[in-house]
Scaffold this motif. Structure first.
Motif, short mmCIF file in Angstrom:
data_model
loop_
_atom_site.label_atom_id
_atom_site.label_comp_id
_atom_site.label_asym_id
_atom_site.label_seq_id
_atom_site.Cartn_x
_atom_site.Cartn_y
_atom_site.Cartn_z
N ARG A 35 0.85 -1.20 0.00
CA ARG A 35 0.00 0.00 0.00
C ARG A 35 0.88 1.24 0.00
O ARG A 35 2.00 1.22 0.52
CB ARG A 35 -0.94 0.01 1.21
CG ARG A 35 -1.96 -1.13 1.18
CD ARG A 35 -2.81 -1.15 2.44
NE ARG A 35 -3.75 -2.26 2.43
CZ ARG A 35 -5.05 -2.16 2.12
NH1 ARG A 35 -5.53 -0.98 1.78
NH2 ARG A 35 -5.84 -3.20 2.14
N ASN A 36 0.34 2.30 -0.54
CA ASN A 36 1.10 3.55 -0.59
C ASN A 36 0.93 4.36 0.69
O ASN A 36 0.32 3.90 1.66
CB ASN A 36 0.69 4.38 -1.82
CG ASN A 36 -0.79 4.73 -1.80
OD1 ASN A 36 -1.44 4.73 -0.75
ND2 ASN A 36 -1.33 5.05 -2.97
N GLU A 37 1.46 5.58 0.67
CA GLU A 37 1.41 6.42 1.86
C GLU A 37 -0.01 6.76 2.28
O GLU A 37 -0.27 7.04 3.46
CB GLU A 37 2.20 7.71 1.61
CG GLU A 37 3.69 7.51 1.35
CD GLU A 37 3.98 7.05 -0.07
OE1 GLU A 37 3.01 6.97 -0.87
OE2 GLU A 37 5.14 6.76 -0.38
N MET A 38 -0.93 6.74 1.34
CA MET A 38 -2.32 7.06 1.64
C MET A 38 -3.12 5.83 2.08
O MET A 38 -4.29 5.94 2.39
CB MET A 38 -2.99 7.66 0.39
CG MET A 38 -2.32 8.93 -0.12
SD MET A 38 -2.46 10.28 1.06
CE MET A 38 -4.22 10.56 1.03
N GLY A 39 -2.46 4.68 2.09
CA GLY A 39 -3.15 3.46 2.50
C GLY A 39 -3.86 2.75 1.36
O GLY A 39 -4.61 1.80 1.60
N HIS A 40 -3.64 3.18 0.12
CA HIS A 40 -4.29 2.57 -1.04
C HIS A 40 -3.42 1.43 -1.58
O HIS A 40 -2.19 1.52 -1.61
CB HIS A 40 -4.52 3.61 -2.14
CG HIS A 40 -5.41 4.73 -1.71
ND1 HIS A 40 -5.32 6.00 -2.23
CD2 HIS A 40 -6.41 4.77 -0.79
CE1 HIS A 40 -6.23 6.78 -1.68
NE2 HIS A 40 -6.90 6.06 -0.78
N ARG A 41 -4.09 0.37 -2.04
CA ARG A 41 -3.37 -0.76 -2.62
C ARG A 41 -2.68 -0.34 -3.93
O ARG A 41 -3.23 0.45 -4.69
CB ARG A 41 -4.32 -1.92 -2.92
CG ARG A 41 -4.99 -2.55 -1.73
CD ARG A 41 -5.94 -3.64 -2.21
NE ARG A 41 -6.61 -4.33 -1.12
CZ ARG A 41 -7.72 -3.90 -0.53
NH1 ARG A 41 -8.27 -2.77 -0.93
NH2 ARG A 41 -8.26 -4.60 0.46
#
Length: 233
Positions: A35-41
């Motif tokens: 996941r990225n810094e925003m919490g998105h896969r």
């Protein structure tokens, strides 16, 4: 060169499944999707290859639980070992079904054990509750008898003395604690509630009757004095 990343909509197009299927596989197969810094896969090329191999096995009739059993091997060898896995499809599916049946049986046994434990925990509580009820009834009966004795003694002494101050005498004798006891008894609710209320009603009626008799007795001497006074005049 930076690693290429794909959002879930792009990954689903490449694997040729819906996005919710990718999320479902991730949860059931415990896939490590970054996941990225925003919490998105996001999905890498390696993730895409693994998901395509999973789809291939699914299309060939593999159960998801069977795929989970060979997932480490699938991750390490990739598509190079797909033919070998396809040859073991029946074996792996049967094994997955056996594992599922065993897990289901263990879950049912644990559930039954928890129910038995709850029953055992409740039994002492029920027994204790019954014991407490009997004790409460016994205490209530003892207090009722004590109250009856107190009231009987007060009434008997007051009537014997034939005092004009009967009302004040009874008021002094029937202390606040006794009245509280009567209120407590009237609040109790148990299997002998009706009988206790009946006894209390009889006592109150007896008390009221005694007051009326005492009052009538105290008035007679006064009337007699008035009659004697008029005669002398």
């Amino acid at each position: 060169m930076a690693e290429k990343r794909y959002i879930i909509s792009d990954a689903s197009k490449q694997v040729d499944v819906e996005a919710h299927v990718l999320r479902y596989w991730e949860e059931e197969l415990v896939l490590e999707i970054p996941r990225n810094e925003m919490g998105h896969r996001y999905y890498t090329d390696e993730n895409i290859r693994l998901l395509k191999n999973i789809k291939e096995l699914k299309d060939q009739g593999f159960q998801l639980k069977a795929i989970k059993m060979v997932l480490p091997e699938l991750i390490n060898s990739g598509e190079y070992n797909l033919d070998y896995m396809l040859g073991r499809k029946e074996e792996l599916n049967n094994k997955a079904m056996e594992e599922e049946a065993r897990a289901s049986k263990e879950a049912e046994q644990k559930k039954a054990e928890r129910k038995e434990e709850k029953k055992e925990d409740k039994l002492p509580a029920c027994a204790e509750s019954k014991s407490d009820t009997h004790a409460t009834v016994s205490i209530a009966e003892d207090k009722l008898q004590q109250f009856q004795v107190i009231m009987t003694n007060i009434m008997a002494r007051a009537l014997a003395e034939n005092s004009p101050q009967l009302g004040q005498e009874i008021s002094n004798k029937v202390s606040e604690s006794v009245l509280k006891e009567m209120d407590y008894l009237m609040r109790l609710q148990d299997e002998k509630e009706e009988q206790r209320y009946k006894k209390l009603d009889e006592m109150i009626r007896s008390y009221q009757k005694g007051r009326m008799e005492a009052a009538a007795t105290s008035e007679n001497p006064k009337k007699a004095k008035k009659r004697r006074f008029f005669r002398k005049a």
